[in-house]
Design an enzyme around this catalytic site. Structure first.
Site, PDB file in Angstrom:
ATOM      1  N   HIS A 251       0.814  -1.226   0.000  1.00 24.08           N
ATOM      2  CA  HIS A 251       0.000   0.000   0.000  1.00 24.08           C
ATOM      3  C   HIS A 251       0.844   1.271   0.000  1.00 24.08           C
ATOM      4  CE1 HIS A 251       0.691  -0.447   4.367  1.00 24.08           C
ATOM      5  NE2 HIS A 251       0.456   0.854   4.468  1.00 24.08           N
ATOM      6  N   ASP A 252       1.991   1.239   0.671  1.00 22.48           N
ATOM      7  CA  ASP A 252       2.826   2.444   0.788  1.00 22.48           C
ATOM      8  C   ASP A 252       4.048   2.413  -0.120  1.00 22.48           C
ATOM      9  OD1 ASP A 252       1.454   4.123   2.506  1.00 22.48           O
ATOM     10  OD2 ASP A 252       2.367   3.300   4.329  1.00 22.48           O
ATOM     11  N   LYS A 255       5.946   5.488  -1.269  1.00 23.47           N
ATOM     12  CA  LYS A 255       6.818   6.301  -0.417  1.00 23.47           C
ATOM     13  C   LYS A 255       8.239   6.344  -0.967  1.00 23.47           C
ATOM     14  CE  LYS A 255       4.344   6.214   4.019  1.00 23.47           C
ATOM     15  NZ  LYS A 255       4.255   5.622   5.369  1.00 23.47           N
ATOM     16  N   HIS A 280       2.453  10.073  -2.095  1.00 23.57           N
ATOM     17  CA  HIS A 280       2.867   8.668  -2.113  1.00 23.57           C
ATOM     18  C   HIS A 280       1.767   7.761  -2.654  1.00 23.57           C
ATOM     19  CE1 HIS A 280       0.750   8.205   1.827  1.00 23.57           C
ATOM     20  NE2 HIS A 280       0.777   6.915   1.593  1.00 23.57           N
ATOM     21  N   ASP A 350      -4.516  -0.075   7.927  1.00 23.83           N
ATOM     22  CA  ASP A 350      -3.331   0.790   8.006  1.00 23.83           C
ATOM     23  C   ASP A 350      -3.389   1.717   9.217  1.00 23.83           C
ATOM     24  OD1 ASP A 350      -0.918   1.995   7.169  1.00 23.83           O
ATOM     25  OD2 ASP A 350      -2.014   3.542   6.066  1.00 23.83           O
TER      26      ASP A 350
HETATM   27  P1  C2E Z   1       1.606   6.124   8.576  1.00 27.13           P
HETATM   28  O1  C2E Z   1       2.499   6.505   9.701  1.00 27.13           O
HETATM   29  O2  C2E Z   1       1.679   4.673   8.112  1.00 27.13           O
HETATM   30  O3  C2E Z   1       0.124   6.442   9.012  1.00 27.13           O
HETATM   31  C1  C2E Z   1      -0.995   5.980   8.291  1.00 27.13           C
HETATM   32  C2  C2E Z   1      -2.244   6.684   8.723  1.00 27.13           C
HETATM   33  O4  C2E Z   1      -2.552   6.370  10.090  1.00 27.13           O
HETATM   34  C3  C2E Z   1      -2.182   8.202   8.673  1.00 27.13           C
HETATM   35  O5  C2E Z   1      -2.438   8.680   7.362  1.00 27.13           O
HETATM   36  C4  C2E Z   1      -3.312   8.585   9.640  1.00 27.13           C
HETATM   37  O6  C2E Z   1      -4.566   8.411   9.028  1.00 27.13           O
HETATM   38  C5  C2E Z   1      -3.190   7.513  10.707  1.00 27.13           C
HETATM   39  N1  C2E Z   1      -2.343   8.024  11.799  1.00 27.13           N
HETATM   40  C6  C2E Z   1      -1.028   7.781  12.024  1.00 27.13           C
HETATM   41  N2  C2E Z   1      -0.620   8.403  13.150  1.00 27.13           N
HETATM   42  C7  C2E Z   1      -1.689   9.061  13.648  1.00 27.13           C
HETATM   43  C8  C2E Z   1      -1.897   9.877  14.825  1.00 27.13           C
HETATM   44  O7  C2E Z   1      -0.987  10.127  15.630  1.00 27.13           O
HETATM   45  N3  C2E Z   1      -3.176  10.384  15.019  1.00 27.13           N
HETATM   46  C9  C2E Z   1      -4.192  10.097  14.149  1.00 27.13           C
HETATM   47  N4  C2E Z   1      -5.421  10.599  14.412  1.00 27.13           N
HETATM   48  N5  C2E Z   1      -4.029   9.344  13.029  1.00 27.13           N
HETATM   49  C10 C2E Z   1      -2.786   8.830  12.798  1.00 27.13           C
HETATM   50  P2  C2E Z   1      -1.926  10.157   6.972  1.00 27.13           P
HETATM   51  O8  C2E Z   1      -2.232  11.133   8.081  1.00 27.13           O
HETATM   52  O9  C2E Z   1      -2.504  10.454   5.640  1.00 27.13           O
HETATM   53  O10 C2E Z   1      -0.359  10.040   6.867  1.00 27.13           O
HETATM   54  C11 C2E Z   1       0.247   9.304   5.822  1.00 27.13           C
HETATM   55  C12 C2E Z   1       1.691   9.105   6.099  1.00 27.13           C
HETATM   56  O11 C2E Z   1       2.337  10.371   6.191  1.00 27.13           O
HETATM   57  C13 C2E Z   1       1.984   8.421   7.425  1.00 27.13           C
HETATM   58  O12 C2E Z   1       1.902   7.032   7.288  1.00 27.13           O
HETATM   59  C14 C2E Z   1       3.400   8.912   7.702  1.00 27.13           C
HETATM   60  O13 C2E Z   1       4.365   8.200   6.931  1.00 27.13           O
HETATM   61  C15 C2E Z   1       3.370  10.335   7.173  1.00 27.13           C
HETATM   62  N6  C2E Z   1       3.065  11.329   8.227  1.00 27.13           N
HETATM   63  C16 C2E Z   1       1.839  11.791   8.543  1.00 27.13           C
HETATM   64  N7  C2E Z   1       1.938  12.732   9.504  1.00 27.13           N
HETATM   65  C17 C2E Z   1       3.268  12.851   9.813  1.00 27.13           C
HETATM   66  C18 C2E Z   1       4.030  13.654  10.736  1.00 27.13           C
HETATM   67  O14 C2E Z   1       3.513  14.483  11.479  1.00 27.13           O
HETATM   68  N8  C2E Z   1       5.397  13.478  10.751  1.00 27.13           N
HETATM   69  C19 C2E Z   1       6.012  12.596   9.935  1.00 27.13           C
HETATM   70  N9  C2E Z   1       7.347  12.478  10.021  1.00 27.13           N
HETATM   71  N10 C2E Z   1       5.326  11.819   9.053  1.00 27.13           N
HETATM   72  C20 C2E Z   1       3.975  11.941   8.989  1.00 27.13           C
HETATM   73 FE    FE Z   2      -0.079   5.474   3.087  1.00 25.48          FE
HETATM   74 FE    FE Z   3       1.200   2.377   6.093  1.00 26.46          FE
END
Ligand code: C2E
Ligand code: FE
Ligand code: FE
Ligand code: SIN
Ligand code: SIN
Length: 413
Positions: A251-252, A255, A280, A350
């Site tokens: 899925h990712d 990236k 991504h 996810d």
């Molecule tokens: P990921 O870490 O695999 O997270 C996938 C999805 O899980 C996120 O999609 C979001 O819907 C949910 N999620 C993850 N952590 C949290 C959280 O702390 N609170 C809530 N409410 N939901 C959470 P999203 O937001 O579209 O992010 C996609 C990807 O972007 C993430 O994949 C991560 O790789 C990156 N990302 C998102 N926000 C941040 C951030 O603040 N810092 C960094 N370094 N990366 C981020």
């Molecule tokens: Fe994703």
């Molecule tokens: Fe993921």
């Protein structure tokens, strides 16, 4: 490491070739299911299990038991986390160690001078009664030790338990070679995908491998539950479930196109960085635009739509034909049933997994907070159908989570 001077999209194009090869391959769980089914049919055995060699031990990897659980309701058992050393103390260990096929008429009446003994803990915990056992080592023609298949309680025409016959055991070498080659290929498919994801995420391979295995398995089991409830044919469900596991693992994959400074940022992303990150989904989908197979089409749907929301507030919407001409305006989000079902499933898998994991920018959430969020987002972020399926197979979800923990350096099969 990303090669110096190479643009992210060059890397993306390079791995497209590898992905094409995946179209001819199948996932290892489907192969184990077929192998066990065929072996049981040949010998009329009511139960059986497969152990695969992993890091020098025999990892319990698949199980059927017609008495205790029917195929679909028994899904959580295939994720049981249990392994044995390859030594002469257990039946499966002995078979793997010596390469001998063992015919045992009564597990509870083994000769006292044998080095191995029968482990009756499964019987004690489940109430099942093991009598006859046929244990076959799985080796490829090149002599690679792949694992052991164990068939339990052969039945005669009247349905009574009988010993396995010499004739049953004669199928063994043919069967073991045939199965071992297929299983090895299935393991390679998973490892290929995990290597690609490692390249894409450039993170600790342990974390990435486990996350990828969990999201793939959650998605496969959610799909299986939903489609069986909808009355789909078992054969069709089994085939699609296999493809969904592989596609959800990827899925990712997009990236790979995200710069390190954003992907590995230790803190929260600012709005501009986050909007770069959102690409991504499009990068991932771009790997599968010549969707020639079902797997391609599923990979594209999941990569592109796994951040859509049921209420329409997600991203990125439709896939542009020419990436170079695209700007944010083209990315109209989808809502409800116009989001492909596998993507709605992977969205929940996810987020459930991301919240329960440590990220460079957040701690892991307690399980209860995650469940509360999933309930709260039913009909908002998530499809209600998928949320209901999630809670109805929650024990299977937990078994998967236990099996693929962050410390794993390699997938278990
Ligand atoms: P990921 O870490 O695999 O997270 C996938 C999805 O899980 C996120 O999609 C979001 O819907 C949910 N999620 C993850 N952590 C949290 C959280 O702390 N609170 C809530 N409410 N939901 C959470 P999203 O937001 O579209 O992010 C996609 C990807 O972007 C993430 O994949 C991560 O790789 C990156 N990302 C998102 N926000 C941040 C951030 O603040 N810092 C960094 N370094 N990366 C981020
Ligand atoms: Fe994703
Ligand atoms: Fe993921
Ligand atoms: C099993 O419980 O099926 C494997 C353990 C043994 O071989 O005794
Ligand atoms: C389907 O299984 O594709 C139809 C059900 C749905 O879209 O939710």
């Amino acid at each position: 490491m990303r090669p110096a001077g190479k643009q992210p999209m060059d890397i993306v194009k390079n791995i497209m070739k590898v992905i094409e090869e995946l179209n001819h391959l199948k996932d290892v769980d489907t192969i184990l299911d077929r192998v066990l089914f065929q072996a049981r049919q040949l010998t009329n055995a009511e139960a059986g299990s497969i152990f695969l060699v992993h890091e020098g031990r025999l990892q319990f990897s698949y199980v059927h038991n017609d008495v205790l659980f029917r195929a679909q309701s028994g899904n959580k058992h295939i994720y049981t986390d249990f392994s044995l050393p390859i030594d002469d103390k257990s039946i499966v260990g002995y078979a793997a160690l010596t390469g001998e096929t063992l015919i045992i008429d009564d597990a509870y009446a083994l000769a006292p001078d044998l080095p191995y003994s029968f482990n009756s803990s499964f019987d004690r915990e489940s109430g099942y009664e093991t009598h006859s056992i046929l244990t076959i080592p799985l080796k490829t023609l090149r002599g690679n030790r792949v694992g052991v298949i164990q068939l339990i309680n052969a039945r005669d025409a009247q349905g009574q338990v009988r010993p396995f016959t010499k004739q049953d055991a004669e199928y063994a070498p043919f069967f073991a070679n045939h199965a071992s080659v297929a299983i090895e290929r299935g393991i390679m498919t998973r490892e290929l995908i995990l290597r690609m994801m490692k390249m894409a995420e450039m993170r600790d391979p342990a974390e990435t491998g486990a996350h990828v295995m969990r999201v793939g398995s959650y998605s496969a089991e959610l799909y299986s539950k939903i489609s069986v409830d909808q009355g789909r044919y078992e054969d069709e469900v089994r085939r699609t479930k296999d493809l969904i596991r592989l596609a959800a693992m990827l899925h990712d994959v997009g990236k790979v196109g995200i710069p390190d400074a954003i992907l590995k940022k230790p803190g929260r992303l600012n709005p501009e960085e986050f909007s770069t990150m959102q690409w991504h989904t499009v990068y991932g989908a771009a790997l599968f635009t010549n969707a020639t197979s079902d797997l391609d089409a599923l990979c594209r749907d999941i990569a592109l739509h796994h951040h859509e929301r049921w209420d329409g507030g997600g991203y990125p919407g439709s896939l542009p034909h020419d990436l170079s001409k695209v700007n944010g305006v083209c990315r109209q989000p989808l809502a409800g049933k116009s989001i492909p079902l596998p993507a709605r499933i992977c969205a929940l898998a996810d987020v459930y997994d991301a919240l329960g994991s440590v990220r460079s920018y957040k701690d892991a959430w307690p399980e209860n907070d995650i469940l509360e969020l999933i309930r709260k987002e039913r009909g908002k972020h998530f499809d209600p159908l998928v949320v209901d399926a999630f809670f109805s197979i929650y024990d299977t979800i937990q078994a998967i989570k236990r099996k693929y923990q962050e410390t794993d350096s390699q997938p278990r099969h």
